[in-house]
Design an enzyme around this catalytic site. Structure first.
Site, PDB file in Angstrom:
ATOM      1  N   LYS A 113       0.823  -1.220   0.000  1.00 54.64           N
ATOM      2  CA  LYS A 113       0.000   0.000   0.000  1.00 54.64           C
ATOM      3  C   LYS A 113       0.846   1.254   0.000  1.00 54.64           C
ATOM      4  O   LYS A 113       0.489   2.256  -0.613  1.00 54.64           O
ATOM      5  CB  LYS A 113      -0.948   0.008   1.204  1.00 54.64           C
ATOM      6  CG  LYS A 113      -2.117  -0.947   1.032  1.00 54.64           C
ATOM      7  CD  LYS A 113      -3.249  -0.603   1.978  1.00 54.64           C
ATOM      8  CE  LYS A 113      -4.450  -1.502   1.687  1.00 54.64           C
ATOM      9  NZ  LYS A 113      -5.455  -1.464   2.750  1.00 54.64           N
ATOM     10  N   LYS A 196      -4.684  -9.174  -6.965  1.00 55.72           N
ATOM     11  CA  LYS A 196      -5.883  -9.452  -6.176  1.00 55.72           C
ATOM     12  C   LYS A 196      -7.033  -8.547  -6.620  1.00 55.72           C
ATOM     13  O   LYS A 196      -6.797  -7.377  -6.941  1.00 55.72           O
ATOM     14  CB  LYS A 196      -5.526  -9.149  -4.714  1.00 55.72           C
ATOM     15  CG  LYS A 196      -6.505  -9.584  -3.687  1.00 55.72           C
ATOM     16  CD  LYS A 196      -6.049  -9.132  -2.312  1.00 55.72           C
ATOM     17  CE  LYS A 196      -6.178  -7.638  -2.123  1.00 55.72           C
ATOM     18  NZ  LYS A 196      -6.009  -7.146  -0.765  1.00 55.72           N
ATOM     19  N   LYS A 199     -10.874  -3.135  -4.118  1.00 58.82           N
ATOM     20  CA  LYS A 199     -11.715  -1.926  -4.223  1.00 58.82           C
ATOM     21  C   LYS A 199     -10.920  -0.779  -4.825  1.00 58.82           C
ATOM     22  O   LYS A 199     -11.480   0.139  -5.415  1.00 58.82           O
ATOM     23  CB  LYS A 199     -12.159  -1.480  -2.821  1.00 58.82           C
ATOM     24  CG  LYS A 199     -13.160  -2.369  -2.148  1.00 58.82           C
ATOM     25  CD  LYS A 199     -13.375  -1.883  -0.693  1.00 58.82           C
ATOM     26  CE  LYS A 199     -13.882  -3.007   0.171  1.00 58.82           C
ATOM     27  NZ  LYS A 199     -13.514  -2.856   1.589  1.00 58.82           N
TER      28      LYS A 199
HETATM   29  P1  TYM Z   1     -10.938  -5.698   3.669  1.00 58.65           P
HETATM   30  O1  TYM Z   1     -11.959  -4.684   4.031  1.00 58.65           O
HETATM   31  O2  TYM Z   1      -9.899  -5.353   2.691  1.00 58.65           O
HETATM   32  O3  TYM Z   1     -11.669  -7.006   3.141  1.00 58.65           O
HETATM   33  C1  TYM Z   1     -12.726  -7.614   3.860  1.00 58.65           C
HETATM   34  C2  TYM Z   1     -12.603  -9.123   3.751  1.00 58.65           C
HETATM   35  O4  TYM Z   1     -12.607  -9.507   2.384  1.00 58.65           O
HETATM   36  C3  TYM Z   1     -11.454 -10.297   2.092  1.00 58.65           C
HETATM   37  N1  TYM Z   1     -11.019 -10.005   0.710  1.00 58.65           N
HETATM   38  C4  TYM Z   1     -10.835 -10.929  -0.219  1.00 58.65           C
HETATM   39  N2  TYM Z   1     -10.989 -12.263  -0.190  1.00 58.65           N
HETATM   40  C5  TYM Z   1     -10.725 -12.950  -1.344  1.00 58.65           C
HETATM   41  N3  TYM Z   1     -10.321 -12.353  -2.493  1.00 58.65           N
HETATM   42  C6  TYM Z   1     -10.150 -11.011  -2.551  1.00 58.65           C
HETATM   43  N4  TYM Z   1      -9.759 -10.433  -3.694  1.00 58.65           N
HETATM   44  C7  TYM Z   1     -10.413 -10.243  -1.373  1.00 58.65           C
HETATM   45  N5  TYM Z   1     -10.355  -8.912  -1.096  1.00 58.65           N
HETATM   46  C8  TYM Z   1     -10.720  -8.794   0.201  1.00 58.65           C
HETATM   47  C9  TYM Z   1     -10.428  -9.875   3.116  1.00 58.65           C
HETATM   48  O5  TYM Z   1      -9.448 -10.876   3.298  1.00 58.65           O
HETATM   49  C10 TYM Z   1     -11.282  -9.646   4.346  1.00 58.65           C
HETATM   50  O6  TYM Z   1     -11.514 -10.875   5.009  1.00 58.65           O
HETATM   51  N6  TYM Z   1      -7.717  -5.767   7.510  1.00 58.65           N
HETATM   52  C11 TYM Z   1      -9.025  -6.203   7.059  1.00 58.65           C
HETATM   53  C12 TYM Z   1     -10.161  -5.709   7.919  1.00 58.65           C
HETATM   54  C13 TYM Z   1     -10.053  -5.996   9.380  1.00 58.65           C
HETATM   55  C14 TYM Z   1     -10.227  -7.246  10.002  1.00 58.65           C
HETATM   56  C15 TYM Z   1     -10.102  -7.002  11.384  1.00 58.65           C
HETATM   57  C16 TYM Z   1     -10.474  -8.537   9.521  1.00 58.65           C
HETATM   58  C17 TYM Z   1      -9.814  -5.082  10.361  1.00 58.65           C
HETATM   59  N7  TYM Z   1      -9.871  -5.689  11.546  1.00 58.65           N
HETATM   60  C18 TYM Z   1     -10.227  -8.035  12.332  1.00 58.65           C
HETATM   61  C19 TYM Z   1     -10.592  -9.572  10.459  1.00 58.65           C
HETATM   62  C20 TYM Z   1     -10.464  -9.295  11.828  1.00 58.65           C
HETATM   63  C21 TYM Z   1      -9.253  -5.679   5.655  1.00 58.65           C
HETATM   64  O7  TYM Z   1      -8.663  -4.734   5.240  1.00 58.65           O
HETATM   65  O8  TYM Z   1     -10.257  -6.302   4.995  1.00 58.65           O
END
Ligand code: TYM
Length: 334
Positions: A113, A196, A199
Site C-alpha cells: 500500500k 488481487k 476496491k
Molecule cells: P478488507 O476490508 O480489505 O476485506 C474484507 C474481507 O474480504 C477479504 N477479501 C478478499 N478475499 C478474497 N479475495 C479477494 N480479492 C479479497 N479482497 C478482500 C479480506 O481478506 C477480508 O476478510 N484488515 C481487514 C479488515 C479488518 C479485520 C479485522 C479482519 C480489520 N480488523 C479483524 C478480520 C479481523 C481488511 O482490510 O479487509
C-alpha cells in the site's frame, strides 16, 4: 471450556465486490450457526487512507446492509461499527507497546500500500495491524474468517497475544485461529490474474460489485481476460493460466464445488461457452444480494437500530475484557 467466538471485519472504504463476498462474508454466513459471532465495519481502519467524510456513514450502513443481504442474521449476531466501541483503540495502544517495530516492518500489505511513498503515508497505515489485533482480542475471539490477504495480519495478532501473555505471565489472550477457506479465499482481478481483486483498482472492469446490474455483470465477465485455449481437465495446466484459473475458481466457489469437478464438466469447451454459464451463475447468486442491499438502504432506521444494538452488545463485552487487561498490566481499574 471457553466458548468459540468469531470476530471479523470489513472496511467501509468503498462498495463490496465478490472477492469480499467469496473470501469472507459467505463464510461468515456459514459460521453464524456454529460460533458466537461479532462482525465489525472497521471504519477506523478505512481512514488510514483519506476518506470522504460525507460518505463514511453511508458506506458503513452499506456494509451492514451487505452483511444482512448476504444472509447474516442481525438478531443472532452482533453487527457493529468499530468507531462505536472506543475499547478497540485503547487496546490498540497497549498492543503498539507490545508489538515490535521489526514485526510491523515485515508486513507485506503495508509495503504494497505504501509503495515507493513510504515517508508520506499515514502512521496509522503502519500501525494498522495492531488495531486489527485489538479488534480481535478485545473480544477474546478464538477464530477469524478472512481472505488469504489477511493471513500475515493474523499471524501478527497471534504473536502479539503470545508476547502479551509471556510479558505479563498470563494466559489471558487466546491465540486466534485464521479460517481461510475454499476457492474464494483469493479472488483475482478480472483484468490481471496476478493481482488481487480490490476496491482500489482503478479499473471498474477488474471486479464484480455486489450491487452490479445484470448488464454490468455480463459486460465485465465478457470482457474478463482469458486465453485462447479451451478449458482442460488438467488442474496443473489451469493453475498456470492465471486468468482462466481465477474464473474457474469463482465458478467453483459460487457453486460450492471443487475446481477439478468444474474442469471435468467444461473440459474441451472454450471460454466464450463457459463465460455464459458463469454470467448466469453470478446473476443467480449475487444479483439477489445486490437487490436486497438496495432495499435495506431504503430503511436506514432499521440499519441504524442494528448498529445501535451491535454497539451495546459489543461494548458490554469489550468493557469487561479491557478492565481485566488494565488489571493485568497494573493500571488502575476503571
Ligand atoms: P478488507 O476490508 O480489505 O476485506 C474484507 C474481507 O474480504 C477479504 N477479501 C478478499 N478475499 C478474497 N479475495 C479477494 N480479492 C479479497 N479482497 C478482500 C479480506 O481478506 C477480508 O476478510 N484488515 C481487514 C479488515 C479488518 C479485520 C479485522 C479482519 C480489520 N480488523 C479483524 C478480520 C479481523 C481488511 O482490510 O479487509
Amino acid at each position: 471450556m471457553k466458548k468459540n467466538r468469531i470476530l471479523s471485519g470489513v472496511q467501509p472504504s468503498g462498495d463490496l465486490h465478490i472477492g469480499n463476498y467469496l473470501g469472507a462474508i459467505k463464510n461468515f454466513v456459514k459460521f453464524q450457526n456454529q460460533y458466537e459471532c461479532l462482525f465489525c465495519v472497521v471504519d477506523l481502519h478505512a481512514i488510514t487512507v483519506w476518506q470522504n467524510p460525507s460518505v463514511m456513514l453511508h458506506q458503513t450502513r452499506k456494509v451492514i446492509s451487505a452483511f444482512i443481504a448476504s444472509g447474516i442474521d442481525p438478531n443472532k449476531n452482533t453487527l457493529f461499527a468499530q468507531s462505536d466501541v472506543p475499547h478497540h483503540t485503547q487496546l490498540a495502544w497497549i498492543f503498539s507497546c507490545v508489538a515490535r517495530m521489526g514485526w510491523l516492518n515485515r508486513m507485506t500489505q503495508f509495503k504494497d500500500k505504501a509503495g515507493k511513498d513510504k515517508e508520506n503515508v499515514s502512521v496509522g497505515l503502519f500501525t494498522y495491524p495492531t488495531l486489527m489485533a485489538a479488534d480481535i482480542l478485545i473480544y477474546l475471539a478464538t477464530h477469524v474468517p478472512v481472505g488469504e490477504d489477511q493471513k500475515q495480519h493474523l499471524e501478527l495478532t497471534r504473536d502479539i497475544a503470545q508476547k502479551f501473555n509471556n510479558d505479563f505471565n498470563t494466559s489471558f489472550f487466546p491465540l486466534p485461529e485464521p479460517l481461510i477457506l475454499g476457492n474464494g479465499k483469493r479472488v483475482m482481478s478480472l483484468r490481471d490474474g496476478s493481482k488481487k481483486m480490490s476496491k482500489s483498482d482503478p479499473s471498474d472492469y477488474s471486479r464484480i460489485m455486489l450491487t452490479d446490474t445484470i448488464d454490468q455483470i455480463s459486460n465485465k465477465i465478457k470482457k474478463a481476460k482469458t486465453d485462447s485455449h479451451p478449458i482442460s481437465d488438467n488442474l496443473e495446466d489451469i493453475k498456470n493460466r492465471l486468468e482462466a484459473h481465477n474464473l474457474i475458481s469463482i465458478f467453483a466457489s459460487l457453486n460450492d464445488k471443487e475446481v477439478s469437478s468444474v474442469l471435468n464438466e467444461y473440459s474441451g469447451k472454450d471460454f466464450s461457452y463457459f463465460k455464459k454459464d458463469l454470467i448466469e451463475l453470478i446473476v443467480e447468486k449475487i444479483s439477489p444480494i445486490g437487490k436486497e442491499i438496495s432495499k435495506l438502504m431504503q430503511d436506514l432506521n432499521y440499519i441504524d437500530n442494528v448498529l445501535l444494538r451491535g454497539k451495546e452488545n459489543s461494548t458490554i463485552l469489550a468493557d469487561s475484557i479491557l478492565s481485566k487487561v488494565y488489571e493485568i498490566i497494573g493500571l488502575k481499574k476503571r
